[in-house]
Design an enzyme around this catalytic site. Structure first.
Site, PDB file in Angstrom:
ATOM      1  N   LYS A  91       0.811  -1.228   0.000  1.00 49.27           N
ATOM      2  CA  LYS A  91       0.000   0.000   0.000  1.00 49.27           C
ATOM      3  C   LYS A  91       0.845   1.280   0.000  1.00 49.27           C
ATOM      4  CE  LYS A  91      -4.201  -1.838   0.347  1.00 49.27           C
ATOM      5  NZ  LYS A  91      -4.290  -2.880   1.330  1.00 49.27           N
ATOM      6  N   GLU A 113      -9.928   5.772   3.166  1.00 51.74           N
ATOM      7  CA  GLU A 113     -10.724   4.679   3.713  1.00 51.74           C
ATOM      8  C   GLU A 113      -9.764   3.532   3.979  1.00 51.74           C
ATOM      9  OE1 GLU A 113     -10.179   4.992   0.485  1.00 51.74           O
ATOM     10  OE2 GLU A 113      -9.466   2.943   0.153  1.00 51.74           O
ATOM     11  N   SER A 379       1.759  -9.749  -0.864  1.00 53.13           N
ATOM     12  CA  SER A 379       1.341  -8.351  -0.702  1.00 53.13           C
ATOM     13  C   SER A 379       1.589  -7.764   0.680  1.00 53.13           C
ATOM     14  CB  SER A 379      -0.134  -8.205  -1.075  1.00 53.13           C
ATOM     15  OG  SER A 379      -0.942  -9.084  -0.319  1.00 53.13           O
TER      16      SER A 379
HETATM   17  C1  LIG Z   1      -5.171  -4.045   1.138  1.00 52.60           C
HETATM   18  C2  LIG Z   1      -4.500  -5.324   0.972  1.00 52.60           C
HETATM   19  C3  LIG Z   1      -4.857  -6.222  -0.070  1.00 52.60           C
HETATM   20  C4  LIG Z   1      -6.023  -6.000  -0.977  1.00 52.60           C
HETATM   21  O1  LIG Z   1      -6.007  -4.838  -1.722  1.00 52.60           O
HETATM   22  P1  LIG Z   1      -5.641  -4.775  -3.252  1.00 52.60           P
HETATM   23  O2  LIG Z   1      -5.901  -3.364  -3.622  1.00 52.60           O
HETATM   24  O3  LIG Z   1      -6.533  -5.728  -3.974  1.00 52.60           O
HETATM   25  O4  LIG Z   1      -4.207  -5.140  -3.386  1.00 52.60           O
HETATM   26  C5  LIG Z   1      -4.121  -7.366  -0.219  1.00 52.60           C
HETATM   27  N1  LIG Z   1      -3.081  -7.660   0.599  1.00 52.60           N
HETATM   28  C6  LIG Z   1      -2.718  -6.838   1.595  1.00 52.60           C
HETATM   29  C7  LIG Z   1      -1.583  -7.222   2.475  1.00 52.60           C
HETATM   30  C8  LIG Z   1      -3.408  -5.644   1.816  1.00 52.60           C
HETATM   31  O5  LIG Z   1      -3.023  -4.840   2.806  1.00 52.60           O
END
Ligand SMILES: *Cc1c(COP(=O)(O)O)cnc(C)c1O
Length: 396
Positions: A91, A113, A379
């Site tokens: 993020k 948000e 992620s």
């Molecule tokens: C917010 C988040 C997601 C999902 O959001 P995307 O916009 O689809 O990437 C996935 N993994 C993590 C660790 C997140 O913080």
């Protein structure tokens, strides 16, 4: 960097996208689009963005060959370690880009948000860095299940405002943020945390996150002698980590693009967030996309144990990639994702975020060849989910 994949001038990817905003936001969104397009061509912006990604976020994030995971799936699995970024997820790449944009726009106040709290933390972080006021809207249910991130945001100086309507999760927090923006359009920039919202947000978030696939190209070249993988796999809430991991491979048909959605308690259980499978075309939060809705267009409450995937829509670029057949979707349940968290922790010594675990859980649905190079976008890290893990382990 060369950006090769763009929406139309109106922000459409095939049938999806656009900017469906109330009259009162119209000029604000138009100004945002103009300044965004301008800075993307400015070498000074690029330099400032790249320096912060390197020295503040800690990029490039490593590409790690996970040997045990590879052995158990019979292919070469590389983890793109976005979990090692400052604040623990992908993020921050986007919030760095957007805070620089907010400064160009002379905005004094930032709103956001958040679902799992990762975007809220990433926004509160860049606001602290740049000395801007920060207000984060978060569903009341999510405030409970993501307590550590709420504490972090407050320590960083942000105000966390609970959203008490609907399912009290991400969609409701987004509604509150949009309401705030309409009332404060003049001095406020809204940092949307995923590849969703009115144009230019999906394109902007995608390009800020595209550093992920840019790095994958050069890292794979170094490790394998090829600049592309056979598969890229990413979980999808709104779609920002997937968009970033896919971006530089979108035109490359040698690369299969796989999305992992949250099936919650099962796709047909009535408690699911498998948006692309259950969704139909409609408008949500400013764009035309696939969303979970009733026959008369009311949004269906989504459900996933993972707060970051608990969203009834999907980014318009992904809606297009899926309906055109370019990307494939698989869905993993809460239980499958929890099992994947436990496996990766035990096998590789990496505790992934519950969102990320959906991308790991669907690997068994794919028939890989021995020589396939598979990149999974890791992620985020699982620290924020400890309460959820503790509750789950207690019950199982
Ligand atoms: C917010 C988040 C997601 C999902 O959001 P995307 O916009 O689809 O990437 C996935 N993994 C993590 C660790 C997140 O913080």
């Amino acid at each position: 960097m060369n950006y090769k994949y763009h929406p139309t001038i109106d922000g459409f990817y095939g049938d999806f996208g656009g900017a469906y905003v109330p009259e009162m936001l119209h000029s604000n969104v138009a100004k945002l689009r103009d300044v965004y397009e301008q800075i993307m061509d400015e070498p000074e912006f690029k330099k400032e963005f790249d320096e912060l990604l390197r020295d503040y976020v800690g990029r490039p994030s490593p590409l790690y060959l996970a040997k045990k995971l590879s052995a158990s799936h019979g292919c070469n699995i590389y983890l793109k370690r976005e979990d090692l970024n400052h604040t623990g997820a992908h993020k921050i790449n986007n919030t760095i880009g957007q805070i620089l944009l907010a400064k160009r726009l002379n905005k004094k106040r930032i709103i956001a948000e958040t679902g799992a709290g990762q975007h809220g933390v990433a926004t509160a972080t860049v606001c602290a860095l740049m000395g801007l006021e920060c207000i984060v809207y978060m569903g009341a249910v999510d405030i409970k299940r993501q307590a550590p991130n709420v504490a972090r945001m407050r320590m960083l100086g942000a105000t966390v405002v609970p959203a008490e309507s609907g399912s009290k999760t991400l969609k409701d927090a987004t509604n509150e943020a949009i309401r705030d923006w309409i009332n404060n359009a003049e001095d406020t920039h809204y940092i949307i945390g995923s590849a969703i919202g009115p144009h230019p947000y999906p394109d902007m978030v995608t390009k800020f996150q595209s550093v992920i696939s840019e790095e994958i190209q050069s890292q794979l070249q170094e490790k394998t002698g090829k600049d592309h993988p056979d598969y890229v796999v990413a979980c999808v809430g709104g779609g920002s980590n997937a968009a970033g991991a896919f971006y530089h491979f979108l035109h490359d048909d040698r690369v299969q693009l796989i999305l992992a959605e949250a099936a919650g308690k099962g796709i047909d259980s009535g408690e699911s967030a498998a948006t692309s499978i259950l969704g139909t075309k409609g408008i949500i939060h400013g764009c035309m996309t696939l969303l979970m809705q009733t026959d008369d267009g009311q949004i269906v409450e989504p459900y996933s144990l993972s707060a970051g995937l608990d969203y009834p829509g999907i980014g318009p670029m992904h809606a297009h990639l899926i309906t055109s057949g370019r990307a494939k979707v698989h869905a993993a349940t809460d239980d499958e994702a929890m099992n994947a968290v436990i496996s990766l922790s035990k096998d590789e010594g990496i505790i992934p975020a519950l969102e990320t675990a959906h991308a790991l859980a669907i690997l068994e649905r794919i028939d890989f060849n021995k020589n396939d190079n598979v990149v999974i976008c890791l992620s985020g890290r699982g620290d924020k989910d400890l309460n959820t893990f503790i509750d789950y382990i207690g019950q199982n």
